[in-house]
Design a protein around this motif. Structure first.
Motif, PDB file in Angstrom:
ATOM      1  N   UNK A 125       0.811  -1.206   0.000  1.00 13.98           N
ATOM      2  CA  UNK A 125       0.000   0.000   0.000  1.00 13.98           C
ATOM      3  C   UNK A 125       0.851   1.266   0.000  1.00 13.98           C
ATOM      4  N   UNK A 126       2.096   1.177   0.414  1.00 10.50           N
ATOM      5  CA  UNK A 126       2.955   2.354   0.435  1.00 10.50           C
ATOM      6  C   UNK A 126       3.701   2.598  -0.856  1.00 10.50           C
ATOM      7  N   UNK A 127       3.734   1.617  -1.750  1.00  6.49           N
ATOM      8  CA  UNK A 127       4.480   1.755  -2.999  1.00  6.49           C
ATOM      9  C   UNK A 127       3.990   2.901  -3.886  1.00  6.49           C
ATOM     10  N   UNK A 128       2.655   3.169  -3.977  1.00  2.00           N
ATOM     11  CA  UNK A 128       2.223   4.303  -4.807  1.00  2.00           C
ATOM     12  C   UNK A 128       2.829   5.639  -4.394  1.00  2.00           C
ATOM     13  N   UNK A 129       3.185   5.785  -3.119  1.00  2.00           N
ATOM     14  CA  UNK A 129       3.829   7.029  -2.683  1.00  2.00           C
ATOM     15  C   UNK A 129       5.191   7.178  -3.345  1.00  2.00           C
ATOM     16  N   UNK A 130       5.935   6.095  -3.424  1.00  2.58           N
ATOM     17  CA  UNK A 130       7.232   6.127  -4.100  1.00  2.58           C
ATOM     18  C   UNK A 130       7.061   6.388  -5.587  1.00  2.58           C
ATOM     19  N   UNK A 131       6.074   5.731  -6.203  1.00  2.00           N
ATOM     20  CA  UNK A 131       5.831   5.927  -7.626  1.00  2.00           C
ATOM     21  C   UNK A 131       5.400   7.368  -7.927  1.00  2.00           C
ATOM     22  N   UNK A 132       4.583   7.945  -7.046  1.00  2.00           N
ATOM     23  CA  UNK A 132       4.157   9.325  -7.226  1.00  2.00           C
ATOM     24  C   UNK A 132       5.347  10.276  -7.156  1.00  2.00           C
ATOM     25  N   UNK A 133       6.222  10.053  -6.190  1.00  2.00           N
ATOM     26  CA  UNK A 133       7.418  10.897  -6.064  1.00  2.00           C
ATOM     27  C   UNK A 133       8.299  10.787  -7.304  1.00  2.00           C
ATOM     28  N   UNK A 134       8.480   9.567  -7.804  1.00  2.00           N
ATOM     29  CA  UNK A 134       9.329   9.369  -8.979  1.00  2.00           C
ATOM     30  C   UNK A 134       8.694   9.936 -10.252  1.00  2.00           C
ATOM     31  N   UNK A 135       7.368  10.089 -10.265  1.00  2.00           N
ATOM     32  CA  UNK A 135       6.685  10.605 -11.446  1.00  2.00           C
ATOM     33  C   UNK A 135       6.646  12.132 -11.479  1.00  2.00           C
ATOM     34  N   UNK A 136       6.419  12.757 -10.318  1.00  2.00           N
ATOM     35  CA  UNK A 136       6.180  14.199 -10.289  1.00  2.00           C
ATOM     36  C   UNK A 136       7.383  15.018  -9.814  1.00  2.00           C
ATOM     37  N   UNK A 137       8.288  14.394  -9.058  1.00  3.63           N
ATOM     38  CA  UNK A 137       9.416  15.151  -8.521  1.00  3.63           C
ATOM     39  C   UNK A 137      10.435  15.605  -9.567  1.00  3.63           C
ATOM     40  N   UNK A 138      10.784  14.777 -10.577  1.00  2.00           N
ATOM     41  CA  UNK A 138      11.860  15.189 -11.496  1.00  2.00           C
ATOM     42  C   UNK A 138      11.629  16.531 -12.171  1.00  2.00           C
TER      43      UNK A 138
END
Length: 296
Positions: A125-138
């Motif tokens: 359940x916590x993996x989407x947080x990592x995916x969101x960071x990798x998608x929007x942070x760059x």
């Protein structure tokens, strides 16, 4: 590409196809494990085909083939090697955890199997947080419309969501084996071993979602050398702690070692991101230009 719907459709179709294939091939036609393997293989091929079609609709040729140059290989290696070390350090620690737990006896091993499976289901359940960071942070860190203040705000939001989600998962994940242990096993000795590790189980599980958001931000900021070295260090120190605590406290020591490992990851990543030299606070434009050049 911030397209989560495409993979979701592919995964849903593959899941349905896999379930139907297993029922038909295993139950109706009696192929057993061979039928299950064929059903899985076919579902994966269908999922891959659907994702290829999605990429083609976006204007990409997903089946294009080209041989990378030497510089491209070095660039890929520079990105992939630290990520590989990070993933391997986590996998190696979990493997050691299983090794030490299985050496403690049958009932202990059974209890650990139940707890680690429920733990794995909750950590997803916590993996989407990592995916969101990798998608929007760059784009906020290195993009044309660079805004470190917006990146910091996004991290605070992800971290807040991660903390709330972690507490909810910790409460729910701990309550199920505590209040309803007979769902997993009727053996009272196994249940007793499960109940012994509920406290470190909660501690380890509750911190996992916010850790995902922090490590996803580090990956998005290409702070790869730091995250790989820190994860390797956590693995080395955590392995020693795991050996010492499992020898003295058994399964309880194993799970407290996991809790220490998870909190160490969280603390190190948080300290790095809050540092003035971190990717979210550094005003080094030279580094920014270098990242743009590598991306190009």
């Amino acid at each position: 590409m911030k397209d989560s719907l495409g993979p979701l459709k592919s995964l849903a179709a593959a899941t349905v196809l896999n379930v139907i294939g297993c029922i038909v091939l295993c139950n109706w036609l009696g192929y057993g494990i061979v039928g299950a393997a064929w059903a899985t293989m076919i579902s994966q091929v269908v999922a891959a085909y659907m994702m290829i079609k999605t990429l083609n609709k976006k204007g990409y040729n997903a089946l294009a083939f080209s041989i990378p140059s030497g510089k491209e290989l070095l660039m890929i290696f520079g990105l992939a090697a630290p990520v590989f070390m990070t993933m391997m350090s986590k996998v190696a620690f979990y493997s050691l955890l299983i090794y030490f737990a299985t050496s403690l006896g049958t009932h202990t091993m059974a209890a650990h199997q139940v707890m680690v499976q429920t733990y794995s289901m909750c950590t997803v359940w916590g993996e989407p947080l990592s995916q969101t960071a990798q998608s929007f942070m760059p784009e906020l860190i290195y993009g044309a419309n660079r805004s470190l203040s917006k990146a910091q705000l996004l991290l605070r939001s992800l971290l807040t969501i991660g903390i709330i989600l972690g507490l909810l998962l910790g409460i729910v994940g701990t309550s199920v084996p505590w209040l309803f242990p007979y769902i997993f096993t009727p053996d009272r000795m196994v249940i007793q071993e499960m109940h012994k590790v509920l406290i470190p189980y909660f501690i380890a599980l509750s911190i996992t979602p916010p850790t995902h958001s922090l490590e996803g931000t580090l990956l998005a900021g290409r702070d790869l050398r730091f995250i790989s070295l820190s994860m390797t260090g956590c693995f080395c120190v955590g392995s020693i702690v795991l050996w010492a605590m499992s020898s003295k406290f058994g399964l309880l020591g194993c799970w407290f070692s996991l809790a220490i490992f998870q909190w160490a990851r969280f603390s190190i990543a948080l300290q790095r991101l809050l540092s003035p030299k971190g990717v979210l606070y550094s005003g080094n434009t030279d580094q920014h230009e270098l990242r743009k050049l590598r991306t190009t």
